[in-house]
Design a protein around this motif. Structure first.
Motif, PDB file in Angstrom:
ATOM      1  N   ILE A   1      11.505  20.925  45.002  1.00  5.63           N
ATOM      2  CA  ILE A   1      10.141  21.404  44.739  1.00  5.63           C
ATOM      3  C   ILE A   1       9.815  21.278  43.249  1.00  5.63           C
ATOM      4  CG2 ILE A   1       8.589  23.380  44.867  1.00  5.63           C
ATOM      5  CD1 ILE A   1       9.294  22.321  47.603  1.00  5.63           C
ATOM      6  N   GLU A   2      10.780  21.676  42.407  1.00  2.24           N
ATOM      7  CA  GLU A   2      10.564  21.604  40.960  1.00  2.24           C
ATOM      8  C   GLU A   2      10.429  20.165  40.492  1.00  2.24           C
ATOM      9  OE1 GLU A   2      13.908  23.681  39.426  1.00  2.24           O
ATOM     10  OE2 GLU A   2      13.179  25.671  40.048  1.00  2.24           O
TER      11      GLU A   2
ATOM     12  N   LYS B   1      15.125  24.335  46.057  1.00  2.61           N
ATOM     13  CA  LYS B   1      14.122  24.582  45.013  1.00  2.61           C
ATOM     14  C   LYS B   1      14.077  23.454  43.990  1.00  2.61           C
ATOM     15  CE  LYS B   1      14.205  29.627  45.375  1.00  2.61           C
ATOM     16  NZ  LYS B   1      14.455  30.908  44.680  1.00  2.61           N
TER      17      LYS B   1
ATOM     18  N   LYS C   1      -0.817  17.437  48.486  1.00  2.00           N
ATOM     19  CA  LYS C   1       0.113  16.329  48.289  1.00  2.00           C
ATOM     20  C   LYS C   1       1.558  16.815  48.408  1.00  2.00           C
ATOM     21  CE  LYS C   1       0.995  12.509  45.095  1.00  2.00           C
ATOM     22  NZ  LYS C   1       0.666  11.935  43.757  1.00  2.00           N
ATOM     23  N   MET C   2       1.850  17.957  47.833  1.00  2.00           N
ATOM     24  CA  MET C   2       3.180  18.563  47.944  1.00  2.00           C
ATOM     25  C   MET C   2       3.490  18.910  49.393  1.00  2.00           C
ATOM     26  SD  MET C   2       5.940  20.060  46.445  1.00  2.00           S
ATOM     27  CE  MET C   2       5.602  20.573  44.756  1.00  2.00           C
TER      28      MET C   2
ATOM     29  N   ASP D   1       6.738  15.643  38.873  1.00  2.00           N
ATOM     30  CA  ASP D   1       6.199  14.312  39.147  1.00  2.00           C
ATOM     31  C   ASP D   1       4.713  14.329  39.469  1.00  2.00           C
ATOM     32  OD1 ASP D   1       8.604  13.110  38.685  1.00  2.00           O
ATOM     33  OD2 ASP D   1       9.213  13.073  40.788  1.00  2.00           O
ATOM     34  N   GLY D   2       4.106  15.523  39.480  1.00  2.34           N
ATOM     35  CA  GLY D   2       2.671  15.622  39.698  1.00  2.34           C
ATOM     36  C   GLY D   2       2.251  15.949  41.113  1.00  2.34           C
ATOM     37  N   ALA D   3       3.221  16.267  41.991  1.00  3.67           N
ATOM     38  CA  ALA D   3       2.878  16.618  43.375  1.00  3.67           C
ATOM     39  C   ALA D   3       2.462  18.078  43.434  1.00  3.67           C
ATOM     40  CB  ALA D   3       4.072  16.369  44.287  1.00  3.67           C
ATOM     41  N   LYS D   4       1.224  18.315  43.810  1.00  7.62           N
ATOM     42  CA  LYS D   4       0.714  19.679  43.902  1.00  7.62           C
ATOM     43  C   LYS D   4      -0.179  19.821  45.129  1.00  7.62           C
ATOM     44  CE  LYS D   4       0.664  20.566  38.911  1.00  7.62           C
ATOM     45  NZ  LYS D   4      -0.194  20.917  37.749  1.00  7.62           N
ATOM     46  N   GLY D   5      -0.364  21.071  45.560  1.00  9.28           N
ATOM     47  CA  GLY D   5      -1.283  21.365  46.652  1.00  9.28           C
ATOM     48  C   GLY D   5      -0.980  20.605  47.925  1.00  9.28           C
TER      49      GLY D   5
ATOM     50  N   THR E   1       7.098  18.828  41.515  1.00  3.04           N
ATOM     51  CA  THR E   1       6.042  19.405  40.680  1.00  3.04           C
ATOM     52  C   THR E   1       5.961  18.674  39.349  1.00  3.04           C
ATOM     53  OG1 THR E   1       6.411  21.569  41.701  1.00  3.04           O
ATOM     54  CG2 THR E   1       5.189  21.541  39.626  1.00  3.04           C
TER      55      THR E   1
ATOM     56  N   LYS F   1       5.343  32.041  49.452  1.00  3.04           N
ATOM     57  CA  LYS F   1       4.879  32.050  48.064  1.00  3.04           C
ATOM     58  C   LYS F   1       5.093  33.405  47.388  1.00  3.04           C
ATOM     59  CE  LYS F   1       3.318  27.887  47.482  1.00  3.04           C
ATOM     60  NZ  LYS F   1       3.896  27.008  46.437  1.00  3.04           N
TER      61      LYS F   1
END
Length: 316
Positions: free
Chosen positions: A204-205, A201, A216-217, A210-214, A208, A111
């Protein structure tokens, strides 16, 4: 003119072929060393396991008797299964503690926190030390009389936690395993970090957006794409766990003290084949049988893990 060109081309081709075969000579020294120090000892151990031994003198051919004694005759079978259980515990703790913490550290570095490059170096520094030095260093730290660990616990008011870490059968093995985790965590961080950095990347983008965070990602994107790195590290951890010798020997010697509570298969093999420090007699035939069993077990389980890894990659 054409004949001259054809002749020159033919000469150049022959010259390249003559030079080309010399390239095949370069691996020969490495193959000789590999055969001398890897292949020959393996074949010799297999051969020795079929014979009775009088000290270091080869006796008569006895077939699979050494293997039978290893699994059925006391005290050999008891010590074998005791050491085997310790290797299993070694593997489980390393997978949970070492690789679990390593993944978290790798993710934090991924990160791009401030000082990430420094942390990569800092985590890997213990790996640069000799295993024997690490063993003796931590043996001093865990000394019940003047060791830094008990001193620090006392300074912070945790006197009840002070103990002879390597002298108590309940804590001796787990102490050694945790030291091994400290030693190997830097390498695991690098493997996980390489896996994280190999994830495109764009994926990942897109995830993100599509709403995938934390979590869930992590669960749906990162972990599946890191499966090759995870499986490779699992294989390496398994092999290292079942070859555990240097650190145990440096911290507790060849007897698996106290009361065989730190015995591993590699330490038990050493004691069988070369005799213990307390004057135990050698048992080269039994030691060779144990070495063959350990080699076959590691190879079989590694092949299974690699097959699973290959299937996972195909499914992805």
């Amino acid at each position: 003119m054409r004949t001259e060109i054809s002749t020159n081309v033919s000469k150049q081709t022959k010259h390249r072929k003559r030079k080309g075969w010399k390239v095949h000579l370069f691996p020969i020294p490495a193959l000789v060393i590999y055969g001398l120090f890897i292949v020959y000892p393996l074949l010799a151990a297999l051969s020795y396991s079929f014979f009775d031994w009088n000290g270091i003198k080869k006796g008569v051919f006895i077939g699979l008797a050494n293997y039978k004694d290893l699994f059925t005759l006391q005290p050999f079978s008891g010590m074998f299964w005791n050491a085997f259980e310790h290797n299993i515990l070694y593997f489980i703790v390393q997978m949970i503690v070492q690789n679990g913490i390593a993944f978290l550290l790798a993710f934090i570095i991924y990160k791009k926190i401030r000082g990430a490059e420094f942390f990569k170096i800092a985590y890997f520094l213990p790996r640069l030390l000799s295993v024997i030095i690490v063993g003796f260093l931590w043996k001093l730290i865990m000394n019940p009389n003047f060791g830094a660990l008990n001193v620090i616990l006392g300074k912070f008011g945790f006197d009840s936690l002070q103990k002879a870490w390597l002298g108590d059968p309940k804590t001796a093995l787990i102490s050694i395993i945790l030291v091994n985790c400290w030693f190997g965590i830097g390498f695991a961080v690098l493997i996980f970090l390489a896996g994280l950095q190999s994830i495109p990347k764009e994926l990942i983008e897109a995830a993100t957006l599509d709403g995938a965070k934390g979590f869930k990602m992590l669960k749906r994107i990162i972990l599946p794409l890191m499966m090759p790195s995870i499986m490779i590290l699992t294989v390496l951890t398994f092999i290292q766990s079942f070859e555990a010798f240097e650190l145990v020997y440096a911290m507790q010697g060849s007897q698996g003290e106290p009361y065989r509570s730190t015995d591993t298969l590699a330490v038990y093999f050493y004691r069988l084949a070369f005799g213990g420090s307390t004057g135990d007699s050698t048992a080269i035939g039994l030691g060779s049988a144990l070495a063959v069993v350990l080699f076959v077990f590691i190879c079989t389980f590694t092949a299974i893990l690699l097959k699973i890894m290959q299937k996972k990659q195909v499914d992805m």
